[in-house]
Design a protein around this motif. Sequence first.
Motif, short mmCIF file in Angstrom:
data_model
loop_
_atom_site.label_atom_id
_atom_site.label_comp_id
_atom_site.label_asym_id
_atom_site.label_seq_id
_atom_site.Cartn_x
_atom_site.Cartn_y
_atom_site.Cartn_z
N ILE A 64 1.95 -15.22 -18.23
CA ILE A 64 1.09 -15.16 -17.05
C ILE A 64 -0.11 -14.28 -17.39
CG2 ILE A 64 0.87 -14.41 -14.65
CD1 ILE A 64 3.80 -15.01 -14.26
N VAL A 65 -1.30 -14.79 -17.07
CA VAL A 65 -2.54 -14.04 -17.25
C VAL A 65 -3.14 -13.82 -15.88
CG1 VAL A 65 -4.82 -13.97 -18.30
CG2 VAL A 65 -2.92 -15.03 -19.53
N VAL A 66 -3.33 -12.54 -15.49
CA VAL A 66 -3.85 -12.19 -14.17
C VAL A 66 -5.31 -11.75 -14.31
CG1 VAL A 66 -3.58 -10.73 -12.15
CG2 VAL A 66 -1.56 -11.45 -13.45
N HIS A 67 -6.19 -12.41 -13.55
CA HIS A 67 -7.61 -12.04 -13.51
C HIS A 67 -7.81 -11.16 -12.28
CE1 HIS A 67 -8.57 -15.02 -16.61
NE2 HIS A 67 -7.70 -15.82 -15.98
N ASN A 68 -8.02 -9.86 -12.53
CA ASN A 68 -8.01 -8.89 -11.45
C ASN A 68 -9.13 -9.14 -10.43
OD1 ASN A 68 -5.80 -7.60 -12.58
ND2 ASN A 68 -7.09 -6.25 -13.84
N ARG A 69 -10.32 -9.34 -10.92
CA ARG A 69 -11.46 -9.43 -10.01
C ARG A 69 -11.49 -10.73 -9.22
NH1 ARG A 69 -16.48 -6.93 -13.61
NH2 ARG A 69 -15.51 -4.88 -14.00
N LYS A 70 -10.92 -11.77 -9.75
CA LYS A 70 -10.96 -13.07 -9.08
C LYS A 70 -9.68 -13.35 -8.29
CE LYS A 70 -14.07 -15.17 -12.43
NZ LYS A 70 -14.30 -16.30 -13.33
N ASN A 71 -8.65 -12.50 -8.43
CA ASN A 71 -7.38 -12.71 -7.73
C ASN A 71 -6.81 -14.09 -8.04
OD1 ASN A 71 -7.46 -10.16 -6.56
ND2 ASN A 71 -8.51 -10.89 -4.71
N ILE A 72 -6.87 -14.44 -9.29
CA ILE A 72 -6.34 -15.72 -9.77
C ILE A 72 -5.49 -15.42 -11.00
CG2 ILE A 72 -6.91 -17.97 -10.77
CD1 ILE A 72 -9.42 -17.99 -9.12
N LEU A 73 -4.40 -16.15 -11.13
CA LEU A 73 -3.58 -16.02 -12.33
C LEU A 73 -3.35 -17.40 -12.92
CD1 LEU A 73 -0.39 -17.03 -11.74
CD2 LEU A 73 -0.32 -14.88 -10.49
N GLU A 74 -3.16 -17.39 -14.23
CA GLU A 74 -2.82 -18.61 -14.96
C GLU A 74 -1.43 -18.42 -15.54
OE1 GLU A 74 -5.70 -19.37 -17.92
OE2 GLU A 74 -7.32 -19.85 -16.52
N ALA A 75 -0.57 -19.38 -15.29
CA ALA A 75 0.81 -19.30 -15.76
C ALA A 75 1.11 -20.49 -16.64
CB ALA A 75 1.76 -19.27 -14.57
N THR A 76 1.68 -20.22 -17.82
CA THR A 76 2.05 -21.27 -18.76
C THR A 76 3.48 -21.72 -18.45
OG1 THR A 76 0.63 -20.30 -20.44
CG2 THR A 76 2.29 -21.87 -21.18
N VAL A 77 3.64 -23.02 -18.20
CA VAL A 77 4.93 -23.57 -17.77
C VAL A 77 5.81 -23.84 -18.98
CG1 VAL A 77 6.07 -25.43 -16.48
CG2 VAL A 77 3.80 -24.61 -15.78
#
Length: 654
Positions: A64-77
């Motif tokens: 999981i990669v969390v982008h702090n400023r954008k409040n979006i995360l990317e999760a690898t399934v």
Amino acid sequence: MDKKDNQPKNNGNKPRLRFNFYWIYGIVFVALMGLYLMNDFSMSKELGWTDFQRFTADDAFSRIVVHNRKNILEATVKSDFRDRIFTPREVQQLTTEPKVYVRIPSSDKFSDFYDKMVAEKHISTQVTYKESDDILWNILASVGPFVIIILLWLFLMRRMAGGGAGGAGGVFSVGKARAQLFDKNTNVKVTFKDVAGLMEAKQEVEEIVEFLKNPEKYTELGGKIPKGALLVGPPGTGKTLLAKAVAGEAHVPFFSLSGSDFVEMFVGVGASRVRDLFRQAKEKAPCIVFIDEIDAVGRARGKNVNMTSNDERESTLNQLLTEMDGFGSNSGVIILAATNRADVLDKALLRAGRFDRQIHVELPDLNERKEIFNVHLRPIKIDSSVDTDFLARQTPGFSGADIANVCNEAALIAARGGKRFVQKDDFMNAVDRIIGGLEKRTRITTAQERRSIAYHEAGHASISWLLEYANPLVKVTIVPRGKALGAAWYLPEERQITTREQLLDEMCATLGGRAAEEIFLGAISTGASNDLERVTKQAYAMVTYFGMSDQLPNLNYYDSTGQEWGFTKPYSEETARLIDKEVQKIINEQYDRARTILRDNAAKHNQLAEKLLECEVIYSEDLEKIFGKRPWASRSEEIMEQQAADASTTAPHA
């Protein structure tokens, strides 16, 4: 019919956009970018926060990669959960590691949730926090290298199409001829009136132009138009100018190009350009093709300076020979060519049927120089002091280009002095500047050096005044000019042949400077190096070329046909030693003669040297006051003496 009817009607419509080939490149680039972005987002799917919490509890994500400023995360399934998160159709489109993105309430809440899942469910998901993640930057980083490569390729293709080896048509037209076409629609202002002198040469080319304008005058008598004419002469004599006049006078198409335009690094290009040139000429026939500096492509075959055959150059020449006079018909196409090195041209190129006429454009004589001055003085504002007869007499050996340079330099000198008109003094200074070089009064010379220079130049002036066949003196100066510390100017007689006595008198006058240093200063210097070089060359020419030697009379070791003997001399070693002895004998005799003349006139020579030290520049009238009037003065010398104070330079002698 009204003029308005001939104009195209627009009917109020906007002008159509012209198709540009670069549009295709733009469309391809946009399509590639769209496919890239579509493919990138096709691997991602948005999940809600609730579904994400549920799948996280089941340990469905490997990273999981969390982008702090954008409040979006990317999760690898993980692969085991693909079927649960994605639909069957989406699973078929997945090509790489699938990802989902989630809009989270905040980074702190996600951190609390993740800590809770680790504590309760013992999940193994790796989490990375990033302050910012610019999607545009990612796209540029991924696509940027390809964009740079495409732009570089477009730049190179454009350069090749615009001004590269292929000319206007790019690399695909590298074999096309580069001839410049002049026709009736081209404004060529040069005519035969602008070509002064060259009466015989103009008559030859005027006849060619007249043949094109009125061929019946010659064909009725059975005459045929010449296939080619070769202009041969020293540089600056007006060969190219004569060709420009032909282009201005002839009312037929005129192709102009240089011999170097055929030469190219690619194999076969030269021959292809020759074929294309003659193809265009046949379409425009009757026409004239002018090839300037034809020696660049017409050099004799098998005589390459690199000792190896140049197949490309020779194949180009072979094609040129075939096109000029082969089985094909070239009726109506006349070839004009110019060169100052006719001796290196191939014999097959010079034969009748290719170049039927060889027109020799020589250096102008007195009357022709006067005509050339009249042409170049048209745009220059001069006053009544300028006499073209005097200028023509003061410039023997000058070519047309040299005379044009004199007129331009005189105008610059007058403008530098703030004058409203160009006067005779300006022309005299211009000739001095061109032949002798720029005055360098700031050059540092010691008193001893100035004395040595004065006695050296006085030696030249004295002997040239006292010998019958020596060139009459115009001016002597000890002011440094160019590379020379001092110089003497003479007015050589314009003659077609030179006798042995004339050569010996000139050699004696040339050695007068070294002889004066030895007699009156008691020491010789390096200032006579140029004198010795000229005398040595002249003596060797007398022995080996002119047959003026007592031991080797009536022999000439020079081949004027252009044939070469290879690496061997045309005489034996014994003859070479004899030539050296004869040369040394001639030079020693003239040097002893110069010393004898100076000893007999020592007082007058010293008086002249002191006058030169005092005034720095003296003229022929000063020599006449000291030595008296020359008993064998010619008409040209009398005119020169009348205007000695303003006399110009012709042949500097240091």
